[in-house]
Design a protein around this motif. Structure first.
Motif, PDB file in Angstrom:
ATOM      1  N   PRO A 273       0.838  -1.206   0.000  1.00  0.00           N
ATOM      2  CA  PRO A 273       0.000   0.000   0.000  1.00  0.00           C
ATOM      3  C   PRO A 273       0.871   1.255   0.000  1.00  0.00           C
ATOM      4  N   LEU A 274       0.568   2.174  -0.902  1.00  0.00           N
ATOM      5  CA  LEU A 274       1.358   3.389  -1.030  1.00  0.00           C
ATOM      6  C   LEU A 274       0.571   4.611  -0.566  1.00  0.00           C
ATOM      7  N   MET A 275       1.312   5.583  -0.063  1.00  0.00           N
ATOM      8  CA  MET A 275       0.727   6.785   0.521  1.00  0.00           C
ATOM      9  C   MET A 275       1.512   8.001   0.049  1.00  0.00           C
ATOM     10  N   SER A 276       0.819   9.109  -0.134  1.00  0.00           N
ATOM     11  CA  SER A 276       1.490  10.371  -0.460  1.00  0.00           C
ATOM     12  C   SER A 276       0.521  11.511  -0.174  1.00  0.00           C
ATOM     13  N   SER A 277       0.861  12.698  -0.651  1.00  0.00           N
ATOM     14  CA  SER A 277       0.010  13.871  -0.437  1.00  0.00           C
ATOM     15  C   SER A 277      -0.760  14.218  -1.704  1.00  0.00           C
ATOM     16  N   LEU A 278      -1.951  14.759  -1.526  1.00  0.00           N
ATOM     17  CA  LEU A 278      -2.709  15.275  -2.650  1.00  0.00           C
ATOM     18  C   LEU A 278      -2.228  16.682  -2.977  1.00  0.00           C
ATOM     19  N   PRO A 279      -2.125  17.037  -4.251  1.00  0.00           N
ATOM     20  CA  PRO A 279      -1.787  18.419  -4.617  1.00  0.00           C
ATOM     21  C   PRO A 279      -2.832  19.375  -4.048  1.00  0.00           C
ATOM     22  N   LYS A 280      -2.386  20.545  -3.654  1.00  0.00           N
ATOM     23  CA  LYS A 280      -3.285  21.505  -3.015  1.00  0.00           C
ATOM     24  C   LYS A 280      -4.367  22.037  -3.953  1.00  0.00           C
TER      25      LYS A 280
ATOM     26  N   GLN B 209     -14.576  18.985   1.968  1.00  0.00           N
ATOM     27  CA  GLN B 209     -15.714  18.389   1.283  1.00  0.00           C
ATOM     28  C   GLN B 209     -15.306  17.216   0.387  1.00  0.00           C
ATOM     29  N   LEU B 210     -13.997  17.021   0.191  1.00  0.00           N
ATOM     30  CA  LEU B 210     -13.522  15.929  -0.651  1.00  0.00           C
ATOM     31  C   LEU B 210     -13.397  14.601   0.092  1.00  0.00           C
ATOM     32  N   LEU B 211     -13.561  14.619   1.419  1.00  0.00           N
ATOM     33  CA  LEU B 211     -13.321  13.401   2.200  1.00  0.00           C
ATOM     34  C   LEU B 211     -14.158  12.231   1.706  1.00  0.00           C
TER      35      LEU B 211
ATOM     36  N   GLN C 101      -7.882   6.100   2.182  1.00  0.00           N
ATOM     37  CA  GLN C 101      -8.038   6.630   3.532  1.00  0.00           C
ATOM     38  C   GLN C 101      -7.266   7.943   3.684  1.00  0.00           C
ATOM     39  N   VAL C 102      -7.679   8.743   4.674  1.00  0.00           N
ATOM     40  CA  VAL C 102      -6.989   9.994   4.990  1.00  0.00           C
ATOM     41  C   VAL C 102      -6.404   9.893   6.394  1.00  0.00           C
ATOM     42  N   TRP C 103      -5.091   9.991   6.489  1.00  0.00           N
ATOM     43  CA  TRP C 103      -4.392   9.989   7.777  1.00  0.00           C
ATOM     44  C   TRP C 103      -3.716  11.348   7.918  1.00  0.00           C
ATOM     45  N   LEU C 104      -4.200  12.165   8.829  1.00  0.00           N
ATOM     46  CA  LEU C 104      -3.674  13.511   8.981  1.00  0.00           C
ATOM     47  C   LEU C 104      -2.528  13.590   9.980  1.00  0.00           C
ATOM     48  N   ASP C 105      -1.597  14.508   9.731  1.00  0.00           N
ATOM     49  CA  ASP C 105      -0.531  14.813  10.687  1.00  0.00           C
ATOM     50  C   ASP C 105      -1.074  15.811  11.705  1.00  0.00           C
ATOM     51  N   VAL C 106      -1.021  15.450  12.973  1.00  0.00           N
ATOM     52  CA  VAL C 106      -1.431  16.392  14.016  1.00  0.00           C
ATOM     53  C   VAL C 106      -0.250  16.805  14.880  1.00  0.00           C
ATOM     54  N   GLN C 107       0.924  16.247  14.603  1.00  0.00           N
ATOM     55  CA  GLN C 107       2.105  16.592  15.386  1.00  0.00           C
ATOM     56  C   GLN C 107       2.534  18.029  15.125  1.00  0.00           C
ATOM     57  N   SER C 108       2.792  18.758  16.193  1.00  0.00           N
ATOM     58  CA  SER C 108       3.283  20.132  16.107  1.00  0.00           C
ATOM     59  C   SER C 108       3.703  20.567  17.501  1.00  0.00           C
ATOM     60  N   ALA C 109       4.298  21.733  17.580  1.00  0.00           N
ATOM     61  CA  ALA C 109       4.723  22.256  18.883  1.00  0.00           C
ATOM     62  C   ALA C 109       3.532  22.529  19.791  1.00  0.00           C
ATOM     63  N   THR C 110       2.362  22.750  19.194  1.00  0.00           N
ATOM     64  CA  THR C 110       1.159  23.072  19.980  1.00  0.00           C
ATOM     65  C   THR C 110       0.148  21.929  19.966  1.00  0.00           C
ATOM     66  N   GLU C 111       0.602  20.731  19.590  1.00  0.00           N
ATOM     67  CA  GLU C 111      -0.323  19.598  19.517  1.00  0.00           C
ATOM     68  C   GLU C 111      -1.031  19.362  20.856  1.00  0.00           C
ATOM     69  N   GLY C 112      -2.314  19.054  20.775  1.00  0.00           N
ATOM     70  CA  GLY C 112      -3.069  18.785  21.995  1.00  0.00           C
ATOM     71  C   GLY C 112      -4.554  18.653  21.716  1.00  0.00           C
ATOM     72  N   LEU C 113      -5.365  18.886  22.745  1.00  0.00           N
ATOM     73  CA  LEU C 113      -6.803  18.660  22.648  1.00  0.00           C
ATOM     74  C   LEU C 113      -7.445  19.401  21.483  1.00  0.00           C
ATOM     75  N   VAL C 114      -7.039  20.639  21.270  1.00  0.00           N
ATOM     76  CA  VAL C 114      -7.659  21.441  20.216  1.00  0.00           C
ATOM     77  C   VAL C 114      -7.386  20.840  18.839  1.00  0.00           C
TER      78      VAL C 114
ATOM     79  N   GLN D 232      -9.467   8.873   8.916  1.00  0.00           N
ATOM     80  CA  GLN D 232      -9.267   7.498   9.386  1.00  0.00           C
ATOM     81  C   GLN D 232      -7.985   7.271  10.181  1.00  0.00           C
ATOM     82  N   GLY D 233      -7.120   8.292  10.259  1.00  0.00           N
ATOM     83  CA  GLY D 233      -5.872   8.109  10.994  1.00  0.00           C
ATOM     84  C   GLY D 233      -5.264   9.428  11.415  1.00  0.00           C
ATOM     85  N   LEU D 234      -4.474   9.384  12.500  1.00  0.00           N
ATOM     86  CA  LEU D 234      -3.801  10.571  13.017  1.00  0.00           C
ATOM     87  C   LEU D 234      -2.351  10.222  13.335  1.00  0.00           C
ATOM     88  N   GLN D 235      -1.420  11.029  12.826  1.00  0.00           N
ATOM     89  CA  GLN D 235      -0.005  10.862  13.155  1.00  0.00           C
ATOM     90  C   GLN D 235       0.377  11.890  14.213  1.00  0.00           C
TER      91      GLN D 235
END
Length: 253
Positions: A164-171, A198-200, A209-222, A233-236
């Motif tokens: 299975p391959l994964m990459s980013s969609l063009p903006k 709206q594309l989900l 599937q869509v696995w989003l990156d949530v890692q950041s210096a301010t990562e948390g509940l928000v 479907q996924g969170l990094q």
């Protein structure tokens, strides 16, 4: 790629509908991209550990994010200009004062086998050698590959069409029609971004599937809540244990 080849691509099994990916391993108390970080990711309950793959001067596959060893070790220079022996003698910076090393890919595979899936960020490596080591480890059904360069796509399809391959969609993809054109040219099983919320449904209907990156210096509940509201479907994450606790408390895991 033919539709039959695309159908061969089956995502690794997970216990949870929403997958949690430990970014560079769980590196809160140990160094990133080390065997210790992988073990911490396993202990946290994450579904995947994300690791970065690079190649030494003498052709060995090692796990390291940066092109150089400067930021994470007591050495300096490009890993591609160093032999495996030179890399092995470096010490990875750490907070717990224990000695950590840059691991070989085969060592990472051995630690993860049967315990956690691998999200392989394919930075700079030979596809055939990478797949050979995955097969030797018996990890064929526990790996997904993230492509940073579109040029790597055809090589992976030639060597291991079932991966299975994964990459980013063009903006600029802002319609179902544009999405369809892109996925016909570059069939993927996972994307790590959502240019337009709206594309989900269209992405998921295409078997992606869509696995989003949530890692950041301010990562948390928000940031976690915001990502979950999108219905992905996924969170990094850089905080797998805390995120999993949050998901459990909110009935999402």
């Amino acid at each position: 790629m033919s539709l039959s080849a695309y159908a061969q691509q089956v995502l690794p099994e997970t216990k949870h509908k929403l997958v949690v990916i430990a970014h560079r391993g769980n590196h809160i108390a140990v160094p990133e991209n080390t065997l210790a970080a992988a073990r911490e990711a396993i202990a946290s309950g994450a579904d995947y550990v994300e690791v970065d793959l690079r190649t030494t001067k003498d052709g060995h596959l090692v796990v390291l994010h940066d092109a150089t060893v400067d930021r994470t070790t007591n050495g300096a220079g490009k890993v591609s200009a160093m032999t495996l022996d030179e890399v092995k003698h470096l010490q990875v910076f750490n907070r717990n004062k224990k000695t950590n090393k840059i691991p070989e890919f085969r060592e990472m595979l051995a630690v993860c086998k049967g315990k956690i899936n691998i999200y392989l960020d394919f930075k700079a490596a030979d596809v055939s050698e990478t797949w050979k080591q995955i097969r030797e480890a018996g990890m064929e059904k526990q790996v997904i590959v993230y492509l940073n360069k579109e040029s790597d796509y055809s090589e992976w399809q030639k060597v291991a069409p079932e991966v299975p391959l994964m990459s980013s969609l063009p903006k600029d993809i802002d319609s179902k029609e544009k999405l369809s054109v892109f996925l016909k040219r570059l069939p993927l099983k996972i994307v790590d971004n959502l240019p337009h919320p709206q594309l989900l449904s269209a992405i998921n209907e295409a078997g992606v599937q869509v696995w989003l990156d949530v890692q950041s210096a301010t990562e948390g509940l928000v940031s976690w809540k915001e990502a979950l509201q999108k219905g992905v479907q996924g969170l990094q994450t850089d905080q797998p244990a805390a995120l999993i606790k949050y998901l459990q408390e909110n009935g999402s895991r």
